[in-house]
Write an enzyme that holds these catalytic residues in place. Structure first.
Site, short mmCIF file in Angstrom:
data_model
loop_
_atom_site.label_atom_id
_atom_site.label_comp_id
_atom_site.label_asym_id
_atom_site.label_seq_id
_atom_site.Cartn_x
_atom_site.Cartn_y
_atom_site.Cartn_z
N GLY A 175 11.67 -95.29 -44.60
CA GLY A 175 11.73 -94.52 -43.36
C GLY A 175 12.93 -94.93 -42.54
O GLY A 175 13.54 -95.98 -42.77
N GLU A 176 13.27 -94.08 -41.59
CA GLU A 176 14.43 -94.36 -40.76
C GLU A 176 14.10 -94.01 -39.32
O GLU A 176 13.48 -92.97 -39.04
CB GLU A 176 15.63 -93.54 -41.24
N GLY A 223 15.19 -95.04 -34.81
CA GLY A 223 16.30 -95.07 -33.88
C GLY A 223 17.18 -96.29 -34.02
O GLY A 223 18.38 -96.23 -33.73
N MET A 224 16.61 -97.42 -34.48
CA MET A 224 17.40 -98.64 -34.55
C MET A 224 17.85 -98.98 -35.96
O MET A 224 18.78 -99.78 -36.15
CB MET A 224 16.62 -99.82 -33.97
N VAL A 247 14.17 -98.68 -42.93
CA VAL A 247 13.31 -99.66 -43.60
C VAL A 247 13.30 -99.35 -45.09
O VAL A 247 13.07 -98.20 -45.50
CB VAL A 247 11.88 -99.63 -43.04
N LYS A 269 14.49 -104.25 -43.01
CA LYS A 269 14.97 -103.29 -42.02
C LYS A 269 16.44 -103.58 -41.77
O LYS A 269 16.82 -104.67 -41.33
CB LYS A 269 14.19 -103.40 -40.72
N ASP A 314 6.91 -100.20 -27.71
CA ASP A 314 6.95 -98.93 -28.46
C ASP A 314 5.71 -98.81 -29.33
O ASP A 314 5.79 -98.57 -30.54
CB ASP A 314 8.22 -98.85 -29.31
#
Length: 727
Positions: A19-20, A22-23, A26, A41, A139
């Site tokens: 997955g991808e 904002g920062m 992974v 990450k 978050d």
């Protein structure tokens, strides 16, 4: 970042993009040295170009690596290579909560209510641990919670919080600062949306929004932008959960609404308090078997997780070293990735480890620095120190801080480059290997820490707080963890005892906690001698004690009642006094009726009742004036009870008095008298008639007899006359 697939960062091969965000992105990766799956990450490149980002990144990554909680993803490693910054974490197979919710919704299903509550409760406990270690998440959302299968727990899985390292990084001022909002609009707190300073209550709010979603089947606010987040979270009240799902227990609804209150002070003060409230809601939530009103069926997440593939086991070289024969000297076993093994005997109190041939333990490994680490023997303990190596030294999977000694026990593997090292201690008494600890009798370790208490005498009233302030100093030469215990009072009196405290060598920690005895009779008044005990994890037999004298002040509270509630005169009643205070108390009792018609025995009395106990006062009331004739009468009276501390109560009661002869008895006697007289009259009249009849009958009989006599006499006279004539 798909172009990174199949590339190798340090010793990690990036196999799959998971997955991808904002920062960063992974990846599922493979640790080529330890032969295990990990999650890596990789930060977006534009972050690396920010000034001071790398230093702050490494600093905060170290902090995240020190967190050790079953509900927080474990950080194994971090670093940079070819301009890329990365964090290596525990790989949790399966999907995050966001994907599971989405799949259930598509199937017309939703999680069981008790599972939803228990998931959030466990996440709250993990967040409370992080908050106590000065780490905020900022978050919280379904995508940052993984469900890890763990048979034998309250749930068939454990919720794992991810991205805590990045949250701490953002908190440090890299990705966001005060005045800028960070988070997901649908879950961010009001103060977060406004860019104001946040604390643990912000995470509580976000977690409360997630609980709302899991319980109701929808979010309270469908905020998709920062503008909408400000409008909804700051100004719009959420729909009450029971208005959307009526079968939600009222207690659970109140807990949800408290967690997502607009004002910080109206929420739970900590994630731990939120978890306690959820624990109280679990029994009622368990009774609810139906699904939310907008979905068709309630199921367990276990159903969705059942098809997840089991993680592939990858035993490390350390575990494959096996057992060794009897030895008489301490030694180190070395295993490398190609399966070769060797050993060296520890011959002195210091062993240099590195790639240089001058090292006592030389490693032919390009990933090892020339002088990588140093092993020293101190007080029969082996200490390992990283010498500011390029690729790091890993003890039991955790990277050591450069220059800070850590104790190396036989059960912990040590990794340098691609080599795995195992410490073997000799048992000189038996000639066999002590594979799980030190051989022989433990030696005295000496004072490794000191504990000072600011105030050794405290006073507290039940229901209030007494604050204990203390300082703990690590006087040892290694990183140590200390746990606190308070002996002499019930553990429930200390709701916020600090968790395990980690201290670097020479570091000190100022901390405080409250002693809060409940306002009940169980918090007995008196002086308590408390022992504050700090115990070292490295040296479990060493305990540092500090003494506190705690004075618990007395408080008064009592209730009173009559038994029975209505008392008959000349009979005894009881006044029961229950002392709900925490100390023995004298009570003055006075019985009184305003009309002055009752004489009480006793009129006044005194009784002592122990804290938490009850005693009774026996009394009776009799009429002040004697009444011969009349009806029963109710007399109102009161008992005035006054405690030694000045607390007063008035208890109202009733006494019933009766005359010697009640009115109804006089009426009965009159009726009986009249009846008796009537009976005598009737009997008299009846007997008089009988006498008259008898007299008349007697007279008639006499008359008849006279007539007969006369007739006979007449007949006799006639006979005599006839004879005379015949002659």
């Amino acid at each position: 970042m798909e172009q990174l697939i199949n590339q190798v960062l340090n010793r990690y091969r990036l196999d799959k993009l998971l997955g991808e965000g904002g920062m960063g992105a992974v990846f599922k990766a493979r640790d080529l040295t330890l032969e295990r799956d990990v999650a890596v990450k990789v930060m977006h490149s534009h972050y690396a170009r920010q000034s001071n980002f790398q230093d702050r990144f490494l600093q905060e990554a170290r902090t995240a690596a020190r967190l050790n909680h079953s509900g927080i993803v474990k950080v194994y490693d971090f670093g940079q290579e070819e301009g890329m910054l990365y964090i290596v974490m525990e790989f949790i197979p399966g999907r995050d909560l966001s994907h599971l919710i989405k799949e259930l919704r598509q199937q017309g299903k939703w999680p069981l209510l008790q599972e939803s509550v228990e998931i959030i409760r466990q996440v709250a406990l993990a967040l409370d641990y992080a908050h106590n270690n000065a780490v905020l998440h900022r978050d919280i959302k379904p995508g940052n919670i993984m469900l890890k299968p763990t048979p034998g727990t309250n749930l068939p899985y454990t919720p794992i919080v991810t991205d805590l390292g990045l949250a701490k990084l953002a908190e440090g001022g890299i990705a966001t600062q005060t005045g800028m909002a960070m988070g997901t609009p649908a879950y961010m707190s009001p103060e977060q949306a406004l860019g104001e300073k946040v604390d643990a209550r912000s995470d509580v709010y976000s977690l409360g929004i997630l609980l709302y979603e899991l319980c109701v089947g929808r979010l309270p606010f469908n905020a998709r932008s920062l503008t909408e987040a400000i409008r909804f979270h700051c100004k719009t009240p959420p729909p009450p959960p029971r208005s959307l799902r009526p079968d939600i227990p009222p207690q659970l609804e109140a807990t949800i609404l408290k967690a997502i209150a607009k004002k910080q002070n109206d929420r739970f003060s900590s994630a731990g308090h939120f978890a306690q409230a959820l624990k109280k809601s679990l029994p009622s939530a368990t009774m609810v078997q139906s699904a939310p009103t907008n979905v068709a069926e309630a199921v367990s997440f276990k159903t969705e997780l059942a098809d997840e593939p089991a993680p592939t086991p990858g035993p490390s070289a350390f575990l494959e070293l096996g057992q060794v024969g009897s030895i008489t000297k301490d030694m180190i076993l070395i295993g490398v990735g190609d399966g070769t093994r060797r050993s060296i005997v520890i011959r002195g109190e210091k062993v240099e480890i590195g790639r240089s041939q001058k090292c006592e333990l030389s490693l032919n490994d390009e990933k090892a620095s020339r002088y990588h680490a140093r092993l020293t023997l101190e007080n029969n303990r082996y200490m390992i120190t990283d010498l500011n190596s390029t690729n790091g030294t890993f003890l039991d999977g955790t990277r050591l801080l450069p220059g800070i000694p850590e104790e190396w026990n036989p059960e912990k593997p040590l990794q340098i480059g691609s080599a795995m090292l195992r410490l073997i201690r000799a048992n000189k008494m038996t000639g066999s290997v002590a594979a799980t600890g030190l051989a022989g009798t433990p030696q005295s370790l000496g004072q490794q820490a000191s504990l000072s208490i600011e105030q050794n005498s405290l006073t507290v009233e039940p229901g209030g707080n007494a604050t204990v302030k203390l300082t703990l100093l690590n006087q040892g030469r290694t990183v140590d963890h200390f746990s606190l215990k308070i002996l002499g009072i019930p553990p429930a009196w200390i709701p916020n005892l600090p968790p395990t405290i980690q201290l670097l060598p020479g570091a000190r920690e100022d901390m405080q906690f409250n002693i809060t005895p409940p306002r009940s009779a169980k918090s007995q008044a008196g002086t308590y001698q408390l022992t504050v005990q700090a115990q070292s994890r490295n040296h479990p037999t060493e305990k540092i004690d500090g003494q506190i004298q705690l004075k618990v002040k007395p408080f008064g509270s009592f209730t009173a009642s009559f038994k029975p509630e209505v008392v008959n005169s000349w009979h005894s009643g009881e006044l029961i006094i229950e002392n709900r205070g925490n100390a023995a108390e004298q009570y003055q009792v006075n019985f009184h009726d305003r009309a002055g018609e009752i004489k009480f025995e006793p009129q006044n009395t005194q009784i002592e009742v122990q804290g938490g106990r009850h005693e009774s006062v026996e009394f009776n009331g009799s009429p002040a004036k004697f009444r011969l004739i009349g009806s029963k009468k109710r007399h109102s009276f009161n008992a005035h009870i006054r405690s030694q501390q000045g607390e007063e109560q008035r208890l109202n009661g009733e006494i019933i008095t009766r005359p010697l002869l009640p009115k109804w008895l006089i009426t009965v006697l009159i009726i009986l008298a009249i009846g008796t007289i009537a009976l005598f009259v009737w009997l008299f009249r009846t007997n008089q008639k009988k006498i008259e009849l008898a007299v008349a009958s007697q007279l008639e009989t006499q008359a008849a007899a006279t007539l007969i006599v006369q007739t006979i006499n007449a007949m006799s006279d006639n006979d005599e006359d006839g004879l005379t004539n015949e002659r």
